[in-house]
Design a protein around this motif. Structure first.
Motif, PDB file in Angstrom:
ATOM      1  N   LYS A   1     -37.778   5.517 -26.591  1.00 46.79           N
ATOM      2  CA  LYS A   1     -39.217   5.471 -26.346  1.00 46.79           C
ATOM      3  C   LYS A   1     -39.793   4.131 -26.795  1.00 46.79           C
ATOM      4  O   LYS A   1     -39.357   3.561 -27.794  1.00 46.79           O
TER       5      LYS A   1
ATOM      6  N   ASP B   1     -32.361  13.242 -28.795  1.00 44.02           N
ATOM      7  CA  ASP B   1     -32.818  13.842 -27.544  1.00 44.02           C
ATOM      8  C   ASP B   1     -32.420  13.011 -26.324  1.00 44.02           C
ATOM      9  O   ASP B   1     -32.920  13.254 -25.227  1.00 44.02           O
TER      10      ASP B   1
ATOM     11  N   HIS C   1     -39.316  12.325 -31.479  1.00 42.85           N
ATOM     12  CA  HIS C   1     -38.098  12.795 -30.813  1.00 42.85           C
ATOM     13  C   HIS C   1     -37.789  14.203 -31.300  1.00 42.85           C
ATOM     14  O   HIS C   1     -37.688  14.444 -32.515  1.00 42.85           O
TER      15      HIS C   1
ATOM     16  N   GLN D   1     -33.112   9.940 -25.608  1.00 43.19           N
ATOM     17  CA  GLN D   1     -34.188   9.103 -25.086  1.00 43.19           C
ATOM     18  C   GLN D   1     -34.414   7.867 -25.950  1.00 43.19           C
ATOM     19  O   GLN D   1     -34.161   7.873 -27.157  1.00 43.19           O
TER      20      GLN D   1
ATOM     21  N   THR E   1     -40.850   5.935 -21.639  1.00 41.89           N
ATOM     22  CA  THR E   1     -39.568   6.492 -22.070  1.00 41.89           C
ATOM     23  C   THR E   1     -38.460   5.975 -21.158  1.00 41.89           C
ATOM     24  O   THR E   1     -38.605   6.005 -19.928  1.00 41.89           O
TER      25      THR E   1
ATOM     26  N   GLY F   1     -37.381  14.000 -36.564  1.00 40.72           N
ATOM     27  CA  GLY F   1     -37.981  13.427 -35.371  1.00 40.72           C
ATOM     28  C   GLY F   1     -39.323  12.777 -35.561  1.00 40.72           C
ATOM     29  O   GLY F   1     -39.957  12.368 -34.586  1.00 40.72           O
TER      30      GLY F   1
ATOM     31  N   CYS G   1     -35.314   5.633 -30.887  1.00 40.63           N
ATOM     32  CA  CYS G   1     -34.342   6.402 -30.118  1.00 40.63           C
ATOM     33  C   CYS G   1     -33.910   7.608 -30.938  1.00 40.63           C
ATOM     34  O   CYS G   1     -34.126   7.663 -32.156  1.00 40.63           O
TER      35      CYS G   1
END
Length: 429
Positions: free
Chosen positions: A215, A211, A179, A213, A234, A161, A208
């Motif tokens: 960002k 999670d 992440h 999401q 986000t 992450g 990406c």
């Protein structure tokens, strides 16, 4: 409107990556092959598929000119291919022998970056095929990487992450958790944007992850203020891991970010509003790519297919309508012009432009004659060594116009450098 115009179903396993050049589409797969298609009619080239890798091919990318294709694999190699005949130009083995998950050309074609499962990132010289620089992250596999549009920075993403930012000497400038469950992809927009806080411009970065999401970050780097990475927003609310993201090729074409998750493709305008949801794939969507000169989007999936989507001109105009008002128009203030100059590496000209009150309207009307006669900027490029010799002889005039130079600071012509490197790449033996 967006419509599905073609589906490619030649791969025998999951499609891991797809990439466009001006005239070709490349796809790669768990089936160990890379396939090349003509954009004119989406027929596969005679020398396709490209076969060398002994394990899954995770990523493929074109050089800026499109004459060379890079691919990387679990077999620990990054291979360079001649796209015109399918011949291998080089096989570059990751020093550690670790599976290579991601590869990317630098914007000026001089380097190829390859990131591996053991966290190592290597820069290869794209002309000599020799190892140039290398580094490594503390934890996790490298699964994503992207060069900034000016080539000064390289961003990598890890399965742990972390986003890590490297300079052009492969020195780690910054690393932070982006992440929680791991990064899957990252991409830069090629167009600079104003941050509104300093007299500078910045580049948007999208990331990406697992999670669910996407960002948006703002990245800046100057020799005066150093490096900065700012979290901006986000795109959340997704119900499954986001496996890929990409800006349109020029950063302006649709002003969109494409987020791929579950079996759907989400097309965003200005990284905020969803324009379209594309739901043709029957399994997870793993990759996406925008064509550089036509309104096409390619998406690849675990369903073994690649879908080609076409945007109409009305969609283009709709997506441009808001942000184009902020891009290089007569509405620009003098501060906007100064930001643009900094982003182009022309910071030493900011004072001259401010002194002459150059705003957006004036900028659009500038001619070579105005630059030379009124602003005392000759607009010519010279070899650095020759210009340094000229200045060392205490000559403060332009060699071409004989006008007095307002500054002795030498500014690199990056556009010319990129053109030269692409010519060398095209004509290399």
């Amino acid at each position: 409107m967006v419509k599905l115009i073609h589906t490619l179903g030649d791969h025998g396993d999951d499609v891991n990556c797809c990439a466009f050049s001006i005239s070709l589409l490349a796809t790669c797969s768990l089936d160990k092959t890379i396939r090349l298609y003509s954009l004119s009619d989406f027929t596969e080239l005679p020398h396709s598929p490209l076969k060398f890798h002994t394990y899954a091919v995770h990523c493929c990318c074109f050089s800026p000119s499109g004459h060379i294709l890079a691919s990387c694999s679990t077999d620990g190699t990054t291979v360079l291919w001649n796209t015109q005949n399918g011949q291998t130009l080089a096989v570059m083995e990751q020093p550690s022998g670790s599976p290579v998950r991601i590869c990317q050309f630098s914007p000026d074609s001089t380097c190829v970056a390859s990131g591996a499962a053991d966290g190592t990132i290597v820069l290869w010289n794209a002309q000599s095929y020799k190892l140039y620089r290398c580094g490594s992250v503390k934890d996790g596999s490298l699964v994503a990487c992207a060069f900034s549009p000016n080539g000064n920075l390289l961003v990598t993403g890890s399965s742990c992450g972390d986003l890590t930012v490297w300079d052009d000497k492969m020195r780690c400038l910054h690393s932070e958790k982006a992440h929680d469950l791991g990064i899957t992809c990252c991409d830069f927009s090629s167009q600079p944007v104003s941050d509104g806080e300093q007299d500078l411009q910045f580049f948007r970065l999208a990331s990406c992850g697992q999670d669910c999401q996407i960002k948006i970050w703002v990245v800046s780097f100057t020799h005066v203020l150093g490096f900065e990475l700012k979290y901006k927003s986000t795109l959340s609310g997704h119900c499954a891991p986001v496996l890929a993201c990409a800006f349109s090729h020029d950063g302006r074409m649709l002003h969109i970010l494409s987020g791929l998750l579950d079996k759907a493709v989400f097309v965003f305008q200005n990284t905020e509003n969803i324009l379209y949801t594309l739901t043709q794939h029957t399994r997870y969507v793993t990759t996406c790519a925008f064509a550089p000169n036509v309104l096409l989007l390619a998406t690849g999936s675990m369903d073994k297919t690649v879908n080609i989507w076409q945007f109409d001109v009305e969609t283009l105009c709709q997506a441009r309508s808001t942000e184009d008002q902020l891009k290089f128009t007569e509405d620009w203030s003098e501060e906007d012009v100064s930001m643009w100059l900094c982003a182009q590496g022309l910071k030493d000209l900011v004072g001259i432009f401010k002194k002459n009150n150059i705003d957006g309207k004036e900028l659009l009307n500038l001619t070579k004659e105005i630059l030379a006669d009124d602003l005392k900027i000759d607009g010519y490029s010279y070899e650095r060594e020759a210009m340094e010799n000229w200045i060392s002889k205490k000559k403060r005039t332009s060699p071409m116009t004989n006008l007095v130079l307002p500054s002795l600071v030498l500014t690199p012509n990056r556009t010319l450098k990129m053109a030269i490197n692409r010519w060398l790449e095209t004509h290399q033996k």
